[in-house]
Design a protein around this motif. Structure first.
Motif, PDB file in Angstrom:
ATOM      1  N   MET A 284       0.838  -1.205   0.000  1.00  0.00           N
ATOM      2  CA  MET A 284       0.000   0.000   0.000  1.00  0.00           C
ATOM      3  C   MET A 284       0.873   1.255   0.000  1.00  0.00           C
ATOM      4  O   MET A 284       1.874   1.320   0.700  1.00  0.00           O
ATOM      5  CB  MET A 284      -0.892   0.009   1.245  1.00  0.00           C
ATOM      6  CG  MET A 284      -1.808   1.217   1.315  1.00  0.00           C
ATOM      7  SD  MET A 284      -2.795   1.288   2.828  1.00  0.00           S
ATOM      8  CE  MET A 284      -1.581   1.887   4.006  1.00  0.00           C
ATOM      9  N   GLU A 285       0.440   2.202  -0.805  1.00  0.00           N
ATOM     10  CA  GLU A 285       1.122   3.492  -0.847  1.00  0.00           C
ATOM     11  C   GLU A 285       0.121   4.530  -1.336  1.00  0.00           C
ATOM     12  O   GLU A 285      -0.357   4.439  -2.472  1.00  0.00           O
ATOM     13  CB  GLU A 285       2.317   3.405  -1.807  1.00  0.00           C
ATOM     14  CG  GLU A 285       3.320   4.520  -1.630  1.00  0.00           C
ATOM     15  CD  GLU A 285       4.532   4.342  -2.535  1.00  0.00           C
ATOM     16  OE1 GLU A 285       5.579   3.985  -2.021  1.00  0.00           O
ATOM     17  OE2 GLU A 285       4.417   4.576  -3.746  1.00  0.00           O
TER      18      GLU A 285
ATOM     19  N   TYR B 185       4.220   6.258   7.850  1.00  0.00           N
ATOM     20  CA  TYR B 185       3.986   7.407   6.962  1.00  0.00           C
ATOM     21  C   TYR B 185       5.153   8.395   7.040  1.00  0.00           C
ATOM     22  O   TYR B 185       5.917   8.415   8.002  1.00  0.00           O
ATOM     23  CB  TYR B 185       2.663   8.118   7.322  1.00  0.00           C
ATOM     24  CG  TYR B 185       2.734   8.928   8.599  1.00  0.00           C
ATOM     25  CD1 TYR B 185       3.053  10.279   8.572  1.00  0.00           C
ATOM     26  CD2 TYR B 185       2.475   8.342   9.839  1.00  0.00           C
ATOM     27  CE1 TYR B 185       3.134  11.040   9.732  1.00  0.00           C
ATOM     28  CE2 TYR B 185       2.544   9.090  11.020  1.00  0.00           C
ATOM     29  CZ  TYR B 185       2.874  10.424  10.956  1.00  0.00           C
ATOM     30  OH  TYR B 185       2.940  11.161  12.106  1.00  0.00           O
TER      31      TYR B 185
ATOM     32  N   VAL C 140      -7.695   3.029   6.394  1.00  0.00           N
ATOM     33  CA  VAL C 140      -6.414   2.500   5.914  1.00  0.00           C
ATOM     34  C   VAL C 140      -5.231   3.285   6.486  1.00  0.00           C
ATOM     35  O   VAL C 140      -4.084   2.902   6.302  1.00  0.00           O
ATOM     36  CB  VAL C 140      -6.307   2.484   4.364  1.00  0.00           C
ATOM     37  CG1 VAL C 140      -7.273   1.495   3.767  1.00  0.00           C
ATOM     38  CG2 VAL C 140      -6.511   3.861   3.779  1.00  0.00           C
TER      39      VAL C 140
ATOM     40  N   LYS D 260      -5.624  -1.494  -0.322  1.00  0.00           N
ATOM     41  CA  LYS D 260      -4.776  -2.538   0.255  1.00  0.00           C
ATOM     42  C   LYS D 260      -4.114  -3.380  -0.846  1.00  0.00           C
ATOM     43  O   LYS D 260      -3.018  -3.914  -0.653  1.00  0.00           O
ATOM     44  CB  LYS D 260      -5.601  -3.433   1.184  1.00  0.00           C
ATOM     45  CG  LYS D 260      -5.966  -2.757   2.507  1.00  0.00           C
ATOM     46  CD  LYS D 260      -4.732  -2.536   3.377  1.00  0.00           C
ATOM     47  CE  LYS D 260      -5.074  -2.039   4.760  1.00  0.00           C
ATOM     48  NZ  LYS D 260      -3.899  -1.837   5.614  1.00  0.00           N
TER      49      LYS D 260
ATOM     50  N   GLU E 223       2.447   4.402   3.790  1.00  0.00           N
ATOM     51  CA  GLU E 223       2.874   3.089   3.306  1.00  0.00           C
ATOM     52  C   GLU E 223       2.518   2.039   4.348  1.00  0.00           C
ATOM     53  O   GLU E 223       2.085   2.372   5.446  1.00  0.00           O
ATOM     54  CB  GLU E 223       4.383   3.111   3.028  1.00  0.00           C
ATOM     55  CG  GLU E 223       4.757   4.123   1.944  1.00  0.00           C
ATOM     56  CD  GLU E 223       6.262   4.322   1.827  1.00  0.00           C
ATOM     57  OE1 GLU E 223       6.825   3.864   0.827  1.00  0.00           O
ATOM     58  OE2 GLU E 223       6.848   4.936   2.736  1.00  0.00           O
ATOM     59  N   ASP E 224       2.711   0.770   4.008  1.00  0.00           N
ATOM     60  CA  ASP E 224       2.338  -0.313   4.931  1.00  0.00           C
ATOM     61  C   ASP E 224       3.016  -0.164   6.289  1.00  0.00           C
ATOM     62  O   ASP E 224       2.420  -0.468   7.324  1.00  0.00           O
ATOM     63  CB  ASP E 224       2.717  -1.674   4.332  1.00  0.00           C
ATOM     64  CG  ASP E 224       1.798  -2.061   3.172  1.00  0.00           C
ATOM     65  OD1 ASP E 224       0.587  -1.793   3.271  1.00  0.00           O
ATOM     66  OD2 ASP E 224       2.289  -2.605   2.178  1.00  0.00           O
ATOM     67  N   HIS E 225       4.251   0.309   6.290  1.00  0.00           N
ATOM     68  CA  HIS E 225       5.030   0.340   7.526  1.00  0.00           C
ATOM     69  C   HIS E 225       4.931   1.668   8.281  1.00  0.00           C
ATOM     70  O   HIS E 225       5.535   1.835   9.337  1.00  0.00           O
ATOM     71  CB  HIS E 225       6.502   0.043   7.225  1.00  0.00           C
ATOM     72  CG  HIS E 225       7.096   0.962   6.203  1.00  0.00           C
ATOM     73  ND1 HIS E 225       7.514   2.239   6.498  1.00  0.00           N
ATOM     74  CD2 HIS E 225       7.309   0.781   4.871  1.00  0.00           C
ATOM     75  CE1 HIS E 225       7.967   2.815   5.396  1.00  0.00           C
ATOM     76  NE2 HIS E 225       7.864   1.951   4.404  1.00  0.00           N
TER      77      HIS E 225
END
Length: 205
Positions: free
Chosen positions: A1-2, A198, A151, A109, A194-196
């Motif tokens: 995700m981005e 921001y 999200v 996602k 991002e997934d990890h």
């Protein structure tokens, strides 16, 4: 995700250009619906012109004017969705009326390129009720819950220090900063989610 979340799309041209360079096609679904209840919508026109100036073809779709099946078909197939600003509560109401929240969540996602400006950024959090200082929630008379797309595990406060939102943005910050994790941004900043985690990026002038 981005995904990219900002206050003012037209004020973040270079960051947006870099982000969109990942696209295979040059087509963007652009949703201006949040502006339907706003007296001033010049920022929508500016955002549209900015994206066009970068060479992108926009399909402008007001979700309040189409049925659920048509919208789900369009949002399922596009590579990029941009939702512009306006009244956050009205925007969420219209998305929920067409049952698009779950689809947006799934597509983001999966890696959909998503751009959210102001209201389009705020709906990415778990719950939008904190934005009641900046936006009039009574406009969305059919909205019975404030759960967002969820999200982004923080809460965007757009337009910090920017006219005409100086007071309401600051009051939102003062009221909620010890209650929920806020990320305040001005009109030249972008939150790259991002997934990890921001990162807050600043547009180079």
């Amino acid at each position: 995700m981005e995904i990219l979340l900002m206050s003012y799309l037209a004020g973040t041209k270079n960051i947006t250009k870099k982000y969109l360079s990942k696209m295979i096609s040059n087509k963007i679904v652009f949703i201006p619906t949040a502006g339907n209840v706003e007296p001033y919508t010049g920022y929508i026109d500016e955002g549209v012109e900015m994206l066009k100036s970068l060479g992108y073809e926009l399909e402008i779709i007001d979700i309040s004017k189409y049925d659920e099946d048509y919208l789900k078909n369009k949002l399922s197939k596009t590579e990029c969705i941009c939702i512009s600003g306006g009244n956050t509560f009205y925007l969420l109401q219209e998305l929920k009326k067409k049952n698009l929240i779950g689809l947006l969540y799934e597509r983001i996602k999966e890696g959909l390129l998503y751009i959210g400006e102001s209201a389009g950024a705020i709906i990415m959090s778990e719950n939008i009720e904190y934005n009641q200082i900046m936006d009039d929630k009574s406009i969305a008379s059919e909205l019975d819950d404030y759960m967002g797309v969820n999200v982004f595990n923080h809460y965007v406060v757009p337009h910090l220090g920017e006219y005409p939102f100086e007071e309401t943005a600051q009051k939102t910050l003062d009221t909620y900063q010890n209650k929920i994790p806020l990320v305040p941004i001005n009109n030249n900043e972008v939150i790259l989610v991002e997934d990890h985690g921001y990162t807050v990026l600043t547009e180079k002038k």
